[in-house]
Design a protein around this motif. Structure first.
Motif, PDB file in Angstrom:
ATOM      1  N   PRO A 180       9.625  20.685 -23.792  1.00  0.00           N
ATOM      2  CA  PRO A 180       8.453  20.031 -23.195  1.00  0.00           C
ATOM      3  C   PRO A 180       8.639  18.539 -22.943  1.00  0.00           C
ATOM      4  N   ASP A 181       9.613  17.916 -23.625  1.00  0.00           N
ATOM      5  CA  ASP A 181       9.798  16.480 -23.469  1.00  0.00           C
ATOM      6  C   ASP A 181      10.779  16.121 -22.360  1.00  0.00           C
ATOM      7  N   VAL A 182      11.228  17.092 -21.581  1.00  0.00           N
ATOM      8  CA  VAL A 182      12.145  16.778 -20.490  1.00  0.00           C
ATOM      9  C   VAL A 182      11.456  15.827 -19.515  1.00  0.00           C
ATOM     10  N   ALA A 183      12.205  14.845 -19.033  1.00  0.00           N
ATOM     11  CA  ALA A 183      11.630  13.792 -18.183  1.00  0.00           C
ATOM     12  C   ALA A 183      11.256  14.334 -16.802  1.00  0.00           C
ATOM     13  N   TYR A 184      10.082  13.942 -16.323  1.00  0.00           N
ATOM     14  CA  TYR A 184       9.669  14.254 -14.955  1.00  0.00           C
ATOM     15  C   TYR A 184       8.489  13.372 -14.599  1.00  0.00           C
ATOM     16  N   SER A 185       8.162  13.311 -13.312  1.00  0.00           N
ATOM     17  CA  SER A 185       6.987  12.551 -12.901  1.00  0.00           C
ATOM     18  C   SER A 185       6.372  13.167 -11.644  1.00  0.00           C
ATOM     19  N   CYS A 186       6.971  12.889 -10.458  1.00  0.00           N
ATOM     20  CA  CYS A 186       6.303  13.252  -9.206  1.00  0.00           C
ATOM     21  C   CYS A 186       6.267  14.750  -8.947  1.00  0.00           C
ATOM     22  N   PRO A 189       0.834  -1.214   0.000  1.00  0.00           N
ATOM     23  CA  PRO A 189       0.000   0.000   0.000  1.00  0.00           C
ATOM     24  C   PRO A 189       0.867   1.261   0.000  1.00  0.00           C
ATOM     25  N   GLY A 190       0.498   2.212  -0.858  1.00  0.00           N
ATOM     26  CA  GLY A 190       1.260   3.442  -0.998  1.00  0.00           C
ATOM     27  C   GLY A 190       2.145   3.458  -2.224  1.00  0.00           C
ATOM     28  N   CYS A 191       2.319   2.307  -2.884  1.00  0.00           N
ATOM     29  CA  CYS A 191       3.186   2.240  -4.060  1.00  0.00           C
ATOM     30  C   CYS A 191       2.548   2.916  -5.274  1.00  0.00           C
ATOM     31  N   HIS A 192       3.395   3.322  -6.204  1.00  0.00           N
ATOM     32  CA  HIS A 192       2.932   3.928  -7.444  1.00  0.00           C
ATOM     33  C   HIS A 192       3.726   3.380  -8.617  1.00  0.00           C
ATOM     34  N   LEU A 193       3.235   3.639  -9.811  1.00  0.00           N
ATOM     35  CA  LEU A 193       3.903   3.284 -11.053  1.00  0.00           C
ATOM     36  C   LEU A 193       4.235   4.550 -11.830  1.00  0.00           C
ATOM     37  N   PRO A 212       2.904   6.600 -24.960  1.00  0.00           N
ATOM     38  CA  PRO A 212       3.415   6.600 -26.337  1.00  0.00           C
ATOM     39  C   PRO A 212       3.880   7.970 -26.822  1.00  0.00           C
ATOM     40  N   SER A 213       3.288   9.040 -26.310  1.00  0.00           N
ATOM     41  CA  SER A 213       3.672  10.391 -26.735  1.00  0.00           C
ATOM     42  C   SER A 213       5.020  10.814 -26.184  1.00  0.00           C
ATOM     43  N   GLY A 214       5.540  10.068 -25.199  1.00  0.00           N
ATOM     44  CA  GLY A 214       6.763  10.461 -24.519  1.00  0.00           C
ATOM     45  C   GLY A 214       6.493  11.056 -23.151  1.00  0.00           C
ATOM     46  N   ARG A 215       5.230  11.366 -22.865  1.00  0.00           N
ATOM     47  CA  ARG A 215       4.894  11.894 -21.535  1.00  0.00           C
ATOM     48  C   ARG A 215       5.144  10.825 -20.470  1.00  0.00           C
ATOM     49  N   ARG A 216       5.515  11.289 -19.284  1.00  0.00           N
ATOM     50  CA  ARG A 216       5.682  10.391 -18.139  1.00  0.00           C
ATOM     51  C   ARG A 216       4.775  10.873 -17.020  1.00  0.00           C
TER      52      ARG A 216
END
Length: 362
Positions: free
Chosen positions: A307-313, A91-95, A100-104
């Motif tokens: 705009p395609d620079v990697a990021y997530s959280c 519990p609490g985990c994420h993915l 396909p667009s390159g978004r993360r």
């Protein structure tokens, strides 16, 4: 390559005298200029690209279920194409989802950790957002998607008495926690905040829980919640777990800071920059210098150019936006990088600069 702890063109401290040796100063500036020209060459980034932080999973979308009355939230189920077991999670985990667009994008797992053949996430459609939610909603059944994880930045630690608070789509990491609390026989209470009954997801499952432990609080009926009102639901709680809008999280954090309650929170948007100082970032790939205002992150500014620079959280714990620092001294505000990693890298979503300029391997 050794990290230079000074902005481009700055004179080393050992050369700073009342009467600076102009020849050495000019030589140092020229040498550094030539060095920066080399690292900004077109092939530099490919040669020094950092290795992936996680193993990659290629999973198939096998199920889609609408889980809110307004039909803006869908639960998506992923499985291995060959039906093989998936990595375990808590519990609490994420993915991290690589579209396909390159978004993360990052989504909390909301299924059952005991089910090791399926991963379930829920996505709210945001028409005026960054486009990730719309792309997720448009994925056809059978589509193969790249995912990384599971990773846990919001770990569930059982306590005798626990209060869970969710705001809207913030229910997703809370669902597995409440299920775990039920299985463990913990004394738990749950408060679910939202605008209307039409907008909050997973009502069907929540209605199957012990209703003496559940409070659904709607803005249209009760107005904006207060910290005192939410915490009063479980005044003897040893731990509070919250996921929802940043104002709600900040309000509850402030209300518990001087108490013995263990406070845990996860937010789905970037926190506001407070007490920031302006600085500059130079992109090694182009040599372009960008100004980062006191109230903005380096990531936000860089995304306007790339705009395609990697990021997530966007909160400094997932590591997706890790970038090599070629010159300057970062102010590390993340909770992910090791001391060794911090010697030559930074997370641009939260970290800032101690020097006037940073040269980044972007």
């Amino acid at each position: 390559m050794k990290l230079l702890h000074r902005p481009p063109g700055a004179v080393p401290r050992a050369l700073s005298r009342a009467r600076t040796d102009r020849v050495l100063s000019a030589f140092g500036f020229a040498a550094e200029t030539l060095w920066l020209r080399r690292v900004t060459a077109s092939d530099y980034r490919a040669k020094r690209k950092a290795a992936p932080l996680d193993h990659v999973l290629h999973l198939q979308l096998i199920g889609r279920t609408v889980v809110a009355h307004d039909e803006d939230v869908v639960q998506l189920t992923f499985a291995a194409p060959d039906g093989s077991p998936l990595p375990l999670w808590q519990p609490g985990c994420h993915l991290d989802v690589h579209l396909p667009s390159g978004r993360r994008r990052q989504y909390s797992l909301c299924g059952d950790p005991q089910d090791n053949h399926n991963y379930r996430i829920a996505v709210r459609k945001i028409p005026d957002g960054g486009g990730g939610s719309l792309e997720m909603h448009a994925l056809p059944l059978g589509a193969t998607v790249e995912l990384r994880g599971p990773k846990n930045g919001f770990p569930f630690v059982p306590r005798d008495r626990m209060l869970f608070v969710a705001g809207g789509i913030g229910i997703t990491p809370i669902l597995p926690m409440v299920r775990a609390a039920q299985r463990l026989g913990i004394d738990w209470q749950f408060v679910y905040c939202g605008r209307t009954l039409q907008t909050i997801p997973f009502l069907g499952e929540i209605e199957s829980w012990d209703q003496a432990r559940v409070m659904i609080r709607l803005d249209e009926e009760h107005g904006t919640p207060s910290a005192a009102g939410l915490l009063a639901v479980a005044p003897e709680a040893d731990a509070v777990y919250v996921c929802g809008p940043p104002p709600m999280i900040d309000m509850l954090r402030a209300a518990t800071v001087d108490s013995t309650v263990s406070f845990h929170a996860e937010r789905f948007s970037a926190p506001a920059v407070r007490n920031g100082r302006p600085f500059e970032v130079q992109l090694a790939s182009t040599g372009e210098v960008l100004a980062v205002p006191a109230d903005a992150s380096a990531l936000a500014v860089i995304r306007q150019r790339q705009p395609d620079v990697a990021y997530s959280c966007q909160q400094g714990f997932c590591g997706s936006c890790k970038v090599r620092v070629l010159s300057g001294t970062p102010e590390h505000l993340d909770t992910r990088l090791t001391d060794d990693e911090r010697s030559d890298s930074m997370l641009i979503c939260v970290s800032r600069a101690q020097t006037a300029r940073l040269v980044l391997d972007i």
